[in-house]
Scaffold this active site. Structure first.
Site, PDB file in Angstrom:
ATOM      1  N   MET A   1     -12.797 -14.562   5.958  1.00 15.86           N
ATOM      2  CA  MET A   1     -13.814 -13.513   5.834  1.00 15.86           C
ATOM      3  C   MET A   1     -14.183 -12.971   7.221  1.00 15.86           C
ATOM      4  O   MET A   1     -15.188 -12.275   7.383  1.00 15.86           O
ATOM      5  CB  MET A   1     -15.055 -14.041   5.115  1.00 15.86           C
ATOM      6  CG  MET A   1     -14.733 -14.490   3.679  1.00 15.86           C
ATOM      7  SD  MET A   1     -16.122 -14.439   2.561  1.00 15.86           S
ATOM      8  CE  MET A   1     -17.211 -15.617   3.314  1.00 15.86           C
ATOM      9  N   GLY A   2     -13.377 -13.327   8.222  1.00 13.46           N
ATOM     10  CA  GLY A   2     -13.599 -12.773   9.558  1.00 13.46           C
ATOM     11  C   GLY A   2     -14.664 -13.511  10.352  1.00 13.46           C
ATOM     12  O   GLY A   2     -15.035 -14.640  10.031  1.00 13.46           O
TER      13      GLY A   2
ATOM     14  N   LEU B   1     -14.071 -14.544  13.406  1.00 14.71           N
ATOM     15  CA  LEU B   1     -13.123 -15.634  13.658  1.00 14.71           C
ATOM     16  C   LEU B   1     -13.572 -16.576  14.769  1.00 14.71           C
ATOM     17  O   LEU B   1     -14.171 -16.150  15.748  1.00 14.71           O
ATOM     18  CB  LEU B   1     -11.748 -15.045  14.022  1.00 14.71           C
ATOM     19  CG  LEU B   1     -11.108 -14.141  12.966  1.00 14.71           C
ATOM     20  CD1 LEU B   1      -9.717 -13.694  13.437  1.00 14.71           C
ATOM     21  CD2 LEU B   1     -11.024 -14.803  11.606  1.00 14.71           C
ATOM     22  N   HIS B   2     -13.260 -17.848  14.566  1.00 15.76           N
ATOM     23  CA  HIS B   2     -13.497 -18.883  15.582  1.00 15.76           C
ATOM     24  C   HIS B   2     -12.253 -19.768  15.640  1.00 15.76           C
ATOM     25  O   HIS B   2     -11.264 -19.501  14.933  1.00 15.76           O
ATOM     26  CB  HIS B   2     -14.776 -19.679  15.250  1.00 15.76           C
ATOM     27  CG  HIS B   2     -14.810 -20.198  13.846  1.00 15.76           C
ATOM     28  ND1 HIS B   2     -13.925 -21.144  13.382  1.00 15.76           N
ATOM     29  CD2 HIS B   2     -15.591 -19.875  12.783  1.00 15.76           C
ATOM     30  CE1 HIS B   2     -14.185 -21.412  12.115  1.00 15.76           C
ATOM     31  NE2 HIS B   2     -15.185 -20.645  11.707  1.00 15.76           N
TER      32      HIS B   2
ATOM     33  N   HIS C   1     -10.475 -20.892  12.339  1.00 14.80           N
ATOM     34  CA  HIS C   1      -9.564 -19.903  11.740  1.00 14.80           C
ATOM     35  C   HIS C   1      -8.257 -19.836  12.543  1.00 14.80           C
ATOM     36  O   HIS C   1      -7.167 -19.786  11.980  1.00 14.80           O
ATOM     37  CB  HIS C   1     -10.199 -18.508  11.774  1.00 14.80           C
ATOM     38  CG  HIS C   1     -11.458 -18.374  10.981  1.00 14.80           C
ATOM     39  ND1 HIS C   1     -12.666 -18.083  11.565  1.00 14.80           N
ATOM     40  CD2 HIS C   1     -11.698 -18.453   9.650  1.00 14.80           C
ATOM     41  CE1 HIS C   1     -13.596 -18.001  10.636  1.00 14.80           C
ATOM     42  NE2 HIS C   1     -13.041 -18.222   9.461  1.00 14.80           N
TER      43      HIS C   1
ATOM     44  N   GLN D   1     -17.764 -13.795  -4.432  1.00 18.14           N
ATOM     45  CA  GLN D   1     -18.076 -15.211  -4.212  1.00 18.14           C
ATOM     46  C   GLN D   1     -19.495 -15.444  -3.683  1.00 18.14           C
ATOM     47  O   GLN D   1     -19.872 -16.564  -3.393  1.00 18.14           O
ATOM     48  CB  GLN D   1     -17.042 -15.863  -3.291  1.00 18.14           C
ATOM     49  CG  GLN D   1     -17.118 -15.441  -1.839  1.00 18.14           C
ATOM     50  CD  GLN D   1     -15.908 -15.945  -1.068  1.00 18.14           C
ATOM     51  OE1 GLN D   1     -14.797 -15.484  -1.256  1.00 18.14           O
ATOM     52  NE2 GLN D   1     -16.126 -16.917  -0.185  1.00 18.14           N
TER      53      GLN D   1
ATOM     54  N   GLY E   1      -8.619 -24.436   5.542  1.00 18.04           N
ATOM     55  CA  GLY E   1      -9.280 -25.460   6.343  1.00 18.04           C
ATOM     56  C   GLY E   1      -9.906 -26.513   5.436  1.00 18.04           C
ATOM     57  O   GLY E   1     -10.476 -26.195   4.394  1.00 18.04           O
TER      58      GLY E   1
ATOM     59  N   ASP F   1     -13.704 -26.659   4.128  1.00 17.95           N
ATOM     60  CA  ASP F   1     -14.052 -26.350   2.731  1.00 17.95           C
ATOM     61  C   ASP F   1     -13.133 -27.179   1.841  1.00 17.95           C
ATOM     62  O   ASP F   1     -12.249 -26.640   1.156  1.00 17.95           O
ATOM     63  CB  ASP F   1     -13.878 -24.856   2.477  1.00 17.95           C
ATOM     64  CG  ASP F   1     -14.743 -24.021   3.400  1.00 17.95           C
ATOM     65  OD1 ASP F   1     -15.920 -23.846   3.106  1.00 17.95           O
ATOM     66  OD2 ASP F   1     -14.235 -23.572   4.469  1.00 17.95           O
TER      67      ASP F   1
ATOM     68  N   MET G   1     -17.174 -26.018  13.119  1.00 19.43           N
ATOM     69  CA  MET G   1     -17.281 -24.572  13.388  1.00 19.43           C
ATOM     70  C   MET G   1     -17.428 -23.803  12.089  1.00 19.43           C
ATOM     71  O   MET G   1     -16.822 -24.156  11.075  1.00 19.43           O
ATOM     72  CB  MET G   1     -16.040 -24.082  14.136  1.00 19.43           C
ATOM     73  CG  MET G   1     -15.999 -24.579  15.548  1.00 19.43           C
ATOM     74  SD  MET G   1     -14.697 -23.728  16.469  1.00 19.43           S
ATOM     75  CE  MET G   1     -14.901 -24.544  18.039  1.00 19.43           C
TER      76      MET G   1
HETATM   77  P1  AMP Z   1     -13.989 -18.324   5.919  1.00 22.89           P
HETATM   78  O1  AMP Z   1     -13.723 -17.170   6.815  1.00 22.89           O
HETATM   79  O2  AMP Z   1     -15.242 -19.050   6.208  1.00 22.89           O
HETATM   80  O3  AMP Z   1     -13.816 -17.945   4.461  1.00 22.89           O
HETATM   81  O4  AMP Z   1     -12.836 -19.373   6.214  1.00 22.89           O
HETATM   82  C1  AMP Z   1     -11.492 -19.026   6.154  1.00 22.89           C
HETATM   83  C2  AMP Z   1     -10.650 -20.274   6.275  1.00 22.89           C
HETATM   84  O5  AMP Z   1     -10.925 -20.919   7.512  1.00 22.89           O
HETATM   85  C3  AMP Z   1     -10.935 -21.303   5.173  1.00 22.89           C
HETATM   86  O6  AMP Z   1      -9.723 -21.902   4.756  1.00 22.89           O
HETATM   87  C4  AMP Z   1     -11.824 -22.287   5.874  1.00 22.89           C
HETATM   88  O7  AMP Z   1     -11.779 -23.586   5.321  1.00 22.89           O
HETATM   89  C5  AMP Z   1     -11.222 -22.276   7.271  1.00 22.89           C
HETATM   90  N1  AMP Z   1     -12.196 -22.789   8.237  1.00 22.89           N
HETATM   91  C6  AMP Z   1     -13.480 -22.383   8.420  1.00 22.89           C
HETATM   92  N2  AMP Z   1     -14.085 -23.132   9.366  1.00 22.89           N
HETATM   93  C7  AMP Z   1     -13.163 -24.040   9.784  1.00 22.89           C
HETATM   94  C8  AMP Z   1     -13.182 -25.100  10.736  1.00 22.89           C
HETATM   95  N3  AMP Z   1     -14.258 -25.401  11.439  1.00 22.89           N
HETATM   96  N4  AMP Z   1     -12.047 -25.817  10.901  1.00 22.89           N
HETATM   97  C9  AMP Z   1     -10.929 -25.546  10.188  1.00 22.89           C
HETATM   98  N5  AMP Z   1     -10.855 -24.562   9.269  1.00 22.89           N
HETATM   99  C10 AMP Z   1     -11.951 -23.809   9.065  1.00 22.89           C
END
Ligand code: AMP
Length: 275
Positions: A27-28, A30-31, A34, A58, A146, A149, A183
């Site tokens: 969902m952007g 980014l860290h 991601h 969601q 990741g 989740d 993160m």
């Molecule tokens: P999101 O942008 O929050 O929907 O996350 C996108 C993807 O990045 C998902 O598969 C998350 O589980 C993964 N993700 C988010 N935070 C982390 C993290 N700290 N370490 C590893 N993967 C992550």
């Protein structure tokens, strides 16, 4: 080197001749969490796609869909810094993902209703709806998620099984800040004071894992966990589960995971630790 594509059809055309497609849905904002998924995809596939899309289905009505950080320009710079050929799919509007309507695709599994699913009713239905649609557009060989989740990762694996999709779902470790905080794009919502206190969650998980490993009687550990929760009602949940189905554990077994959701003011901090 990088290509930003905003249309689903254009993306489909672009990808049609590749032998292996690695895919990272996000969902952007980014860290490094991601980016760790993207790096793995780059190492394993002919071409890698990262999508940046804040999915409305969601979020519940009372959640942060409107205020969720949208930082496409900065995200593109972070991806460019990897100096690799990467396709950035940033749908120009919701119609690219939901051309007709936002009809919901549910995975019929008890896992969608417990823990995070209980705390955020309908959340996983929105997640499976968008990921199914994104998988149809991207047709990945491998998709990277990741374990931050963890429950979502298991539900996506289940969805791929139910739909008989030829996609390898790969779960990768949680990337953490120096003090242990997992993160998250939502971490910036915290005040300085909250941010300082937030490492309590990962420290709690580590200390519980230590106790579990030292304590041969699981009953004693579960009693300790119960007492701990009574003294810390800020945990929305804090559970010891089996790693495959996320069922609560009450007898000794292997492949365990501690899963936590901690309420910090308005923010929910999600974390887990595999044992
Ligand atoms: P999101 O942008 O929050 O929907 O996350 C996108 C993807 O990045 C998902 O598969 C998350 O589980 C993964 N993700 C988010 N935070 C982390 C993290 N700290 N370490 C590893 N993967 C992550």
């Amino acid at each position: 080197m990088n290509k930003v594509i905003t249309s689903s059809l254009e993306l489909k055309h672009f990808l049609k001749d590749y032998q292996s497609i690695g895919y990272v849905p996000t969902m952007g904002n980014l860290h490094d969490g991601h980016l760790s998924l993207l790096k793995k995809s780059l190492a394993e596939n002919e071409i890698s796609v990262i999508s940046i899309y804040v999915n409305p289905t969601q979020f519940a009505a009372n959640e942060d869909f409107d205020t969720y950080p949208r930082t496409l320009k900065e995200d593109i710079s972070k991806i460019a810094a990897l100096s690799k050929e990467i396709i950035i799919f940033a749908p120009k509007n919701d119609k690219e993902i939901y051309p007709q309507n936002k009809s919901i695709f549910k995975v019929d599994h008890p896992m969608t209703k417990i823990l995070e699913g209980k705390l955020r009713p309908g959340h996983f239905d929105g997640v499976t709806t968008v990921v199914k649609r994104l998988f149809e557009i991207v047709t990945p060989t491998r998709a990277y998620f990741g374990k931050k989740d963890y429950q979502q990762y298991l539900i996506i694996k289940e969805m791929v099984k139910i739909l008989n999709l030829d996609i390898e779902v790969i779960g990768l470790p949680i990337i953490r800040e120096e003090d242990g905080l997992a993160m998250s794009s939502r971490n910036n919502y915290m005040s300085a004071e909250q941010r300082k206190a937030a490492s309590f969650v990962s420290k709690t998980l580590i200390s519980l894992k230590d106790q579990l490993e030292k304590n041969s009687h699981i009953e004693d550990f579960l009693k300790h966990l119960d007492d701990f929760k009574k003294n810390h009602p800020e945990f929305n949940y804090l559970e010891l589960c089996d790693k495959k189905q996320l069922l609560p554990v009450n007898k000794p077994c292997k492949d365990l995971i501690l899963l936590a959701n901690y309420q910090m003011g308005d923010i929910k901090l999600l974390d887990n630790l595999e044992i």
